[in-house]
Design a protein around this motif. Structure first.
Motif, PDB file in Angstrom:
ATOM      1  N   GLY A  90       0.805  -1.215   0.000  1.00 59.39           N
ATOM      2  CA  GLY A  90       0.000   0.000   0.000  1.00 59.39           C
ATOM      3  C   GLY A  90       0.834   1.258   0.000  1.00 59.39           C
ATOM      4  O   GLY A  90       0.365   2.313   0.438  1.00 59.39           O
ATOM      5  N   GLY A  91       2.064   1.159  -0.511  1.00 54.29           N
ATOM      6  CA  GLY A  91       2.887   2.350  -0.655  1.00 54.29           C
ATOM      7  C   GLY A  91       3.259   3.023   0.642  1.00 54.29           C
ATOM      8  O   GLY A  91       3.553   4.222   0.645  1.00 54.29           O
ATOM      9  N   TRP A  92       3.242   2.276   1.759  1.00 53.49           N
ATOM     10  CA  TRP A  92       3.525   2.812   3.101  1.00 53.49           C
ATOM     11  C   TRP A  92       2.465   3.814   3.565  1.00 53.49           C
ATOM     12  O   TRP A  92       2.578   4.367   4.657  1.00 53.49           O
ATOM     13  CB  TRP A  92       4.897   3.501   3.175  1.00 53.49           C
ATOM     14  N   VAL A  93       1.428   4.058   2.751  1.00 50.44           N
ATOM     15  CA  VAL A  93       0.443   5.107   3.037  1.00 50.44           C
ATOM     16  C   VAL A  93      -0.957   4.524   3.215  1.00 50.44           C
ATOM     17  O   VAL A  93      -1.725   5.004   4.046  1.00 50.44           O
ATOM     18  CB  VAL A  93       0.425   6.165   1.908  1.00 50.44           C
ATOM     19  N   VAL A  94      -1.320   3.518   2.435  1.00 50.37           N
ATOM     20  CA  VAL A  94      -2.641   2.898   2.506  1.00 50.37           C
ATOM     21  C   VAL A  94      -2.464   1.420   2.837  1.00 50.37           C
ATOM     22  O   VAL A  94      -1.359   0.894   2.888  1.00 50.37           O
ATOM     23  CB  VAL A  94      -3.412   3.077   1.178  1.00 50.37           C
ATOM     24  N   GLY A  95      -3.591   0.741   3.050  1.00 49.15           N
ATOM     25  CA  GLY A  95      -3.550  -0.681   3.354  1.00 49.15           C
ATOM     26  C   GLY A  95      -3.629  -0.955   4.843  1.00 49.15           C
ATOM     27  O   GLY A  95      -3.391  -0.070   5.680  1.00 49.15           O
ATOM     28  N   SER A  96      -3.975  -2.199   5.172  1.00 45.37           N
ATOM     29  CA  SER A  96      -4.163  -2.580   6.562  1.00 45.37           C
ATOM     30  C   SER A  96      -4.224  -4.105   6.640  1.00 45.37           C
ATOM     31  O   SER A  96      -4.179  -4.803   5.622  1.00 45.37           O
ATOM     32  CB  SER A  96      -5.479  -1.988   7.093  1.00 45.37           C
ATOM     33  N   VAL A  97      -4.392  -4.621   7.838  1.00 45.71           N
ATOM     34  CA  VAL A  97      -4.595  -6.068   7.971  1.00 45.71           C
ATOM     35  C   VAL A  97      -5.899  -6.484   7.306  1.00 45.71           C
ATOM     36  O   VAL A  97      -6.040  -7.625   6.854  1.00 45.71           O
ATOM     37  CB  VAL A  97      -4.557  -6.503   9.451  1.00 45.71           C
ATOM     38  N   ASP A  98      -6.865  -5.576   7.215  1.00 42.06           N
ATOM     39  CA  ASP A  98      -8.132  -5.903   6.557  1.00 42.06           C
ATOM     40  C   ASP A  98      -7.963  -6.031   5.046  1.00 42.06           C
ATOM     41  O   ASP A  98      -8.508  -6.949   4.429  1.00 42.06           O
ATOM     42  CB  ASP A  98      -9.189  -4.834   6.858  1.00 42.06           C
ATOM     43  N   SER A 219       5.355   7.883  -7.265  1.00 37.34           N
ATOM     44  CA  SER A 219       5.964   9.125  -6.782  1.00 37.34           C
ATOM     45  C   SER A 219       5.161   9.724  -5.634  1.00 37.34           C
ATOM     46  O   SER A 219       5.733  10.276  -4.675  1.00 37.34           O
ATOM     47  CB  SER A 219       6.073  10.125  -7.932  1.00 37.34           C
ATOM     48  N   TRP A 220       3.828   9.616  -5.706  1.00 38.13           N
ATOM     49  CA  TRP A 220       2.957  10.140  -4.649  1.00 38.13           C
ATOM     50  C   TRP A 220       3.223   9.414  -3.334  1.00 38.13           C
ATOM     51  O   TRP A 220       3.329  10.035  -2.270  1.00 38.13           O
ATOM     52  CB  TRP A 220       1.507   9.978  -5.081  1.00 38.13           C
ATOM     53  N   PHE A 221       3.334   8.090  -3.409  1.00 38.29           N
ATOM     54  CA  PHE A 221       3.623   7.317  -2.201  1.00 38.29           C
ATOM     55  C   PHE A 221       4.959   7.739  -1.598  1.00 38.29           C
ATOM     56  O   PHE A 221       5.070   7.929  -0.383  1.00 38.29           O
ATOM     57  CB  PHE A 221       3.652   5.823  -2.519  1.00 38.29           C
ATOM     58  N   GLU A 222       5.974   7.857  -2.434  1.00 36.18           N
ATOM     59  CA  GLU A 222       7.298   8.223  -1.930  1.00 36.18           C
ATOM     60  C   GLU A 222       7.287   9.590  -1.251  1.00 36.18           C
ATOM     61  O   GLU A 222       7.939   9.790  -0.221  1.00 36.18           O
ATOM     62  CB  GLU A 222       8.317   8.219  -3.074  1.00 36.18           C
TER      63      GLU A 222
END
Length: 320
Positions: A90-98, A219-222
């Motif tokens: 998730g780009g270090w920004v989004v995502g989860s265990v779900d 690039s946005w994630f970074e």
């Protein structure tokens, strides 16, 4: 290693791309962080497709307080099984265990190993190295004798695994453990990982848009992960920058032909091999970034299931 891409994406993947375009979803770089997180949760969350003996939400102590984890018990017999720590993408920004619940259920089912999914801190609230330190704390917890006894796991057979940004964190955690003299890691599974600067590569240019993860998204994630430009040069942020990759755990590295990160992952696999680290490298020429999540309706891709089986076989060969 010179990974290739097919002439066209797999038909199942093409249908996913058409569906993704039809819903007119915002690109990650087109909205706010909250927009991106909501979209990703909606895209990736759904009813579980694999039943396990137990799935339990817990928390462990981390450097900033509690770190949420989810423990997947496949119900296999025997004591002292390998244990997998999984770091979601998730780009270090989004995502989860779900968002990666199906992935971890499938991983536990295919391998027969307990899997612990780590809900590390996300940027921009927790930029580099905060999420990495959460992952390292999870490794230290997993190596404790009490944890091993409770989970019927072998602390000498710890596996670090992750996809995309999670693959980056798995590689970085292994590197940090080596350099700190921390817990021994037996194996690492890096699924289309971020390991260095992908921008100079052919894959980043030819897959810049139209295949789910775009160059603009990357690039946005970074920009959110790196609060300071100097951090982009840190070897624990981008492990391919490390001068010495020797004495790291054996690895499986998976890439996808239509992924802007394809050549980045391949370059890391090559660097590991050059350093004397055993590597099993698999490139899926007609797949896109994120295909490990395509294991349930409405996007159920046979090749993704085959890839899980292949990774499980690598782990069995190395650990049993």
């Amino acid at each position: 290693m010179t990974p290739q891409r097919a002439d066209e994406p797999h038909p199942d993947v093409q249908r996913f791309l058409e569906r993704y375009e039809s819903i007119e979803a915002l690109s990650f770089d087109e909205g706010t962080v909250e927009d991106a997180r909501g979209m990703f949760e909606k895209l990736r969350s759904g009813e579980p497709v694999v039943d396990l003996e137990s799935v339990e939400d817990r928390a462990i102590e981390g450097p900033r307080g509690d770190v949420p984890i989810r423990v997947y018990e496949p119900g296999t017999d025997g004591e002292e099984r390998p244990l997998v720590l999984y770091f979601h993408g998730g780009g270090w920004v989004v995502g989860s265990v779900d968002t990666h619940d199906d992935t971890c259920r499938k991983f536990a089912d295919e391998t027969g190993y307990p899997v612990v999914s780590v809900d590390y801190g996300l940027a921009p609230e927790y930029p580099f190295p905060e999420g990495l330190l959460d992952c390292y704390a999870a490794l230290e917890w997993a190596a404790e004798a009490e944890t091993a006894a409770e989970l019927r796991a072998d602390p000498d057979r710890l596996v670090l695994a992750g996809d995309s940004a999670g693959g980056n964190l798995a590689a970085a955690t292994a590197l940090l453990a080596r350099d700190r003299g921390g817990p021994d890691v037996a194996y690492q599974v890096l699924l289309y990982p971020v390991t260095g600067d992908p921008r100079p590569t052919d894959a980043f240019e030819e897959n810049a848009e139209g295949y789910f993860l775009s160059a603009a998204d990357s690039s946005w994630f970074e920009r959110h992960y790196f609060a300071r430009d100097v951090d982009r040069g840190n070897v624990y942020a981008l492990p391919r920058r490390a001068h010495d990759l020797s004495d790291l755990p054996p690895a499986t590295v998976v890439t996808a032909g239509f992924d802007p990160l394809r050549d980045d992952g391949a370059a890391y696999a090559e660097r590991l091999e050059e350093a004397g680290v055993p590597v099993s490298y698999h490139n899926y020429e007609d797949m896109i970034h994120g295909f490990f999540g395509m294991i349930s309706a409405p996007v159920d891709v046979d090749v993704a299931h085959e890839a899980y089986a292949r990774v499980a076989a690598d782990l069995e060969s190395a650990l049993e």
